[in-house]
Motif scaffolding. Structure first.
Motif, PDB file in Angstrom:
ATOM      1  N   CYS A  15       0.848  -1.190   0.000  1.00 30.33           N
ATOM      2  CA  CYS A  15       0.000   0.000   0.000  1.00 30.33           C
ATOM      3  C   CYS A  15       0.888   1.247   0.000  1.00 30.33           C
ATOM      4  O   CYS A  15       1.661   1.455   0.942  1.00 30.33           O
ATOM      5  CB  CYS A  15      -0.869  -0.038   1.265  1.00 30.33           C
ATOM      6  SG  CYS A  15      -1.779   1.466   1.575  1.00 30.33           S
ATOM      7  N   TRP A  18       0.914   3.268   3.156  1.00 31.92           N
ATOM      8  CA  TRP A  18       1.657   2.673   4.274  1.00 31.92           C
ATOM      9  C   TRP A  18       3.088   3.222   4.259  1.00 31.92           C
ATOM     10  O   TRP A  18       3.613   3.673   5.281  1.00 31.92           O
ATOM     11  CB  TRP A  18       1.619   1.150   4.141  1.00 31.92           C
ATOM     12  CG  TRP A  18       2.255   0.361   5.256  1.00 31.92           C
ATOM     13  CD1 TRP A  18       3.068   0.826   6.246  1.00 31.92           C
ATOM     14  CD2 TRP A  18       2.122  -1.042   5.481  1.00 31.92           C
ATOM     15  NE1 TRP A  18       3.457  -0.185   7.067  1.00 31.92           N
ATOM     16  CE2 TRP A  18       2.888  -1.351   6.625  1.00 31.92           C
ATOM     17  CE3 TRP A  18       1.454  -2.071   4.831  1.00 31.92           C
ATOM     18  CZ2 TRP A  18       2.985  -2.651   7.122  1.00 31.92           C
ATOM     19  CZ3 TRP A  18       1.558  -3.364   5.332  1.00 31.92           C
ATOM     20  CH2 TRP A  18       2.309  -3.646   6.464  1.00 31.92           C
ATOM     21  N   GLN A 212      -5.751  -5.282   1.815  1.00 33.83           N
ATOM     22  CA  GLN A 212      -4.311  -5.079   1.999  1.00 33.83           C
ATOM     23  C   GLN A 212      -3.965  -4.675   3.432  1.00 33.83           C
ATOM     24  O   GLN A 212      -2.823  -4.812   3.871  1.00 33.83           O
ATOM     25  CB  GLN A 212      -3.773  -4.027   1.001  1.00 33.83           C
ATOM     26  CG  GLN A 212      -3.899  -2.572   1.403  1.00 33.83           C
ATOM     27  CD  GLN A 212      -5.287  -1.976   1.132  1.00 33.83           C
ATOM     28  OE1 GLN A 212      -6.189  -2.692   0.751  1.00 33.83           O
ATOM     29  NE2 GLN A 212      -5.446  -0.678   1.313  1.00 33.83           N
ATOM     30  N   CYS A 213      -4.951  -4.188   4.180  1.00 32.11           N
ATOM     31  CA  CYS A 213      -4.689  -3.726   5.556  1.00 32.11           C
ATOM     32  C   CYS A 213      -4.410  -4.906   6.505  1.00 32.11           C
ATOM     33  O   CYS A 213      -3.765  -4.730   7.539  1.00 32.11           O
ATOM     34  CB  CYS A 213      -5.870  -2.930   6.101  1.00 32.11           C
ATOM     35  SG  CYS A 213      -6.335  -1.547   5.057  1.00 32.11           S
ATOM     36  N   CYS A 219      -1.390  -4.256   8.973  1.00 33.39           N
ATOM     37  CA  CYS A 219      -0.586  -3.048   8.771  1.00 33.39           C
ATOM     38  C   CYS A 219      -0.582  -2.278  10.100  1.00 33.39           C
ATOM     39  O   CYS A 219      -1.593  -2.248  10.798  1.00 33.39           O
ATOM     40  CB  CYS A 219      -1.212  -2.209   7.659  1.00 33.39           C
ATOM     41  SG  CYS A 219      -0.644  -0.500   7.621  1.00 33.39           S
ATOM     42  N   CYS A 222      -3.420   0.571  10.864  1.00 28.76           N
ATOM     43  CA  CYS A 222      -4.860   0.264  10.809  1.00 28.76           C
ATOM     44  C   CYS A 222      -5.650   1.208  11.711  1.00 28.76           C
ATOM     45  O   CYS A 222      -6.703   1.720  11.320  1.00 28.76           O
ATOM     46  CB  CYS A 222      -5.120  -1.176  11.225  1.00 28.76           C
ATOM     47  SG  CYS A 222      -4.759  -2.332   9.894  1.00 28.76           S
ATOM     48  N   CYS A 225      -5.957   4.609   9.894  1.00 28.59           N
ATOM     49  CA  CYS A 225      -6.801   4.655   8.683  1.00 28.59           C
ATOM     50  C   CYS A 225      -8.235   4.233   8.978  1.00 28.59           C
ATOM     51  O   CYS A 225      -9.172   4.860   8.501  1.00 28.59           O
ATOM     52  CB  CYS A 225      -6.231   3.745   7.598  1.00 28.59           C
ATOM     53  SG  CYS A 225      -4.645   4.292   6.994  1.00 28.59           S
TER      54      CYS A 225
HETATM   55  S1  SF4 Z   1      -4.215   0.632   7.131  1.00 28.55           S
HETATM   56 FE1  SF4 Z   1      -3.949   2.419   5.804  1.00 28.55          FE
HETATM   57  S2  SF4 Z   1      -1.776   2.480   5.322  1.00 28.55           S
HETATM   58 FE2  SF4 Z   1      -2.226   0.451   6.129  1.00 28.55          FE
HETATM   59  S3  SF4 Z   1      -2.629  -0.810   4.352  1.00 28.55           S
HETATM   60 FE3  SF4 Z   1      -4.615  -0.053   5.065  1.00 28.55          FE
HETATM   61  S4  SF4 Z   1      -4.939   1.840   3.894  1.00 28.55           S
HETATM   62 FE4  SF4 Z   1      -2.771   1.330   3.678  1.00 28.55          FE
END
Ligand code: SF4
Length: 532
Positions: A15, A18, A212-213, A219, A222, A225
């Motif tokens: 991401c 990220w 993807q989070c 991540c 999290c 976001c």
């Molecule tokens: S939490 Fe935010 S930075 Fe992390 S992968 Fe998801 S959208 Fe991207």
């Protein structure tokens, strides 16, 4: 120019936001409990790898905490030039790129001194993100002038059986990815260029939260976001049997809350959850539950196991990640009044499997149903015990045949809005008339905490007083689990609950359950809300 580490580049692959947050707002990163546990257990595999690749202990270990960043890079460069011994955690830096390799092994290729780079993974197979990881690793090493002979990914072999005596030779399975990695140089160069562009941006890139989070692991941003999202009052995720594809389809149709999703596109079970969530009433098909659980006879037993998994096995004859029961709690109900309890917990550090199996056979008697919650788990553990202890196999499989699962009955016959879409025992229990709750337990109040507590208790450096504290916490937790099953069974079969198990609810904080309105139903209200 910001130093672009391997982990930042891999974050970018998942991401772009990220990576941007890592560079511009690293203070917003918070690691989840799951991530911290993953890092802790990864350490055990790394330690085993040192024994495997350097059995004589002659190699060098680069310690960035002790040596400092510059010191670690300088010593790595020196060792990679002059040493002919294994190096662990060697660092490479070139052109603003930075990486540390798990293992560097000296080899001779074409008559020259070269290095075999080994990246250790604690999973049991090669994942796609591992391939990106090692491609970046090798690119940075070669950019720093390291002469790589081969590039290996080594992961835990889940089928390997530990022979004991500290012999971990077979723990890791190697995959030679040299050709693939060397062929991806241009691709990696492209990632680096794009990552640098994102890193230079003043504005945070716009990226919607998504799979993807969390996939393949959380991540660290999290909280930041996801916290910015407006949470639905009644999220669609509370619906049962909802696949990710269906959820995405609902989102594309503009539905994000139970209040707006039409009944016509829901299953019968989903409609029940929607209706009772919005009405703030409980659903209970009492007649159906009684019919489901009729004819099982008595005495009734209520069983729960606590298990441990080691990525690096510590007991001879066990495999990596094998689930081994170290504790059980067993309530026995004879008629509606007479209740007794037994349990087993071994904190000696020895393999608890055989004594636990013997205690189970002795305590479960010869007849009567053995109620559990989510039967495949208990059944699998009993089958494994029967396989490991042939002399107990017949008796264990007789217990196996008596197991009755309360989970499908609860799923089909009961729903309370306080469950918020979950039928885990911890979600269901506070909504029952018994009003029990795990929230007041001290120290251990879920399966993950039980595993951590057990691991700590069996460590040789854990003091006796701490071990006794853990022992009482584990016993209380598992006992509450099976007392919860007793109460759930009484509720589902419309029977009067037995007397209070004071030892299971001994902590006054456990009772009464938290009073949030939704979590303190009374039986009258539930029965009044029952639908056919
Ligand atoms: S939490 Fe935010 S930075 Fe992390 S992968 Fe998801 S959208 Fe991207």
């Amino acid at each position: 120019m910001h130093m672009l580490s391997k982990s930042k580049l891999l974050a970018f692959r998942r991401c772009p936001k990220w990576l941007w947050l890592e560079i511009h707002k690293p203070e917003l990163r918070t690691e989840s409990a799951a991530t911290l546990a993953r890092l802790r257990t990864g350490f055990a595999v790394g330690e085993a790898a040192k024994r495997i690749y350097d059995p004589d202990g002659l190699g060098a270990i680069i310690d960035i905490d002790r040596e400092g960043f510059d010191g670690a890079l300088a010593r790595s460069a020196d060792l990679l030039t002059h040493s002919r011994l294994p190096i662990f955690e060697a660092g490479f830096a070139a052109n603003g790129l930075l990486a540390f390799a798990d293992v560097m092994l000296p080899v001779v290729g074409n008559g020259e001194q070269m290095w075999k780079l080994v990246e250790i993974k604690s999973s049991t197979s090669v994942k796609d993100y591992h391939r990106d990881d090692i491609a970046v690793q090798a690119f940075i090493a070669r950019s720093a002038g390291v002469r790589l002979h081969s590039v290996i990914l080594a992961h835990v072999d889940g089928s390997w059986v530990y022979p004991g005596n500290g012999d971990y030779c077979g723990l890791l399975k190697e995959h030679d990815l040299t050709a693939e990695v060397f062929a991806r140089c241009d691709e990696v160069r492209g990632w680096i260029d794009n990552a640098r562009k994102i890193g230079r941006q003043a504005e945070e890139p716009e990226v919607a939260v998504g799979s993807q989070c969390h996939d393949p692991f959380d991540c660290g941003f999290c909280a930041c976001c996801h916290g910015k999202l407006l949470r639905a009052e009644y999220p669609l995720e509370w619906l049962p049997d909802l696949t990710a594809a269906k959820l995405q389809q609902f989102a594309q149709q503009g539905f994000s809350d139970l209040q707006t999703v039409p009944d016509e596109i829901l299953t019968a079970k989903q409609r029940i959850v929607k209706k009772h969530t919005l009405a703030k009433t409980a659903f209970f098909d009492a007649a159906g539950a009684v019919a489901d659980l009729a004819g099982h006879g008595s005495p009734a037993y209520f069983l729960d196991f606590e298990t441990i998994q080691f990525r690096v096995p510590i007991w001879e004859g066990t495999r990596p990640y094998q689930q081994i029961a170290f504790q059980f709690s067993l309530h026995r109900l004879n008629g509606s009044e007479e209740m007794s309890h037994s349990d087993f917990l071994d904190l000696s550090g020895n393999n608890p499997s055989e004594p636990l199996a013997r205690a189970l056979v002795s305590d479960c008697g010869d007849e009567g149903p053995v109620f559990v919650y989510n039967a495949p788990f208990e059944k699998s553990r009993i089958c494994e015990m029967a396989e490991r202890h042939p002399d107990l196999a017949r008796q264990l499989m007789l217990i196996h045949a008596r197991i009755v699962d309360l989970l499908p009955v609860a799923r089909n016959r009961y729903y309370h809005p306080g469950q918020e879409g979950s039928w885990s025992l911890k979600a269901v229990l506070p909504t029952l008339p018994s009003a029990l709750d795990y929230a007041g337990l001290d120290g251990v109040n879920d399966g993950g905490a039980a595993m951590d507590a057990y691991s700590e208790a069996i460590r040789p450096d854990t003091g006796e007083e701490r071990r006794r504290t853990i022992q009482s916490q584990l016993l209380a937790y598992c006992r509450l689990d099976t007392y919860a099953l007793v109460n759930l069974w009484c509720f589902l079969t419309s029977q009067k609950p037995p007397g209070l198990d004071v030892e299971a609810v001994g902590n006054p904080a456990i009772m009464p359950a938290r009073d949030s309105g939704l979590h303190s139903p009374d039986r009258t209200r539930i029965q009044a809300a029952a639908i056919s």
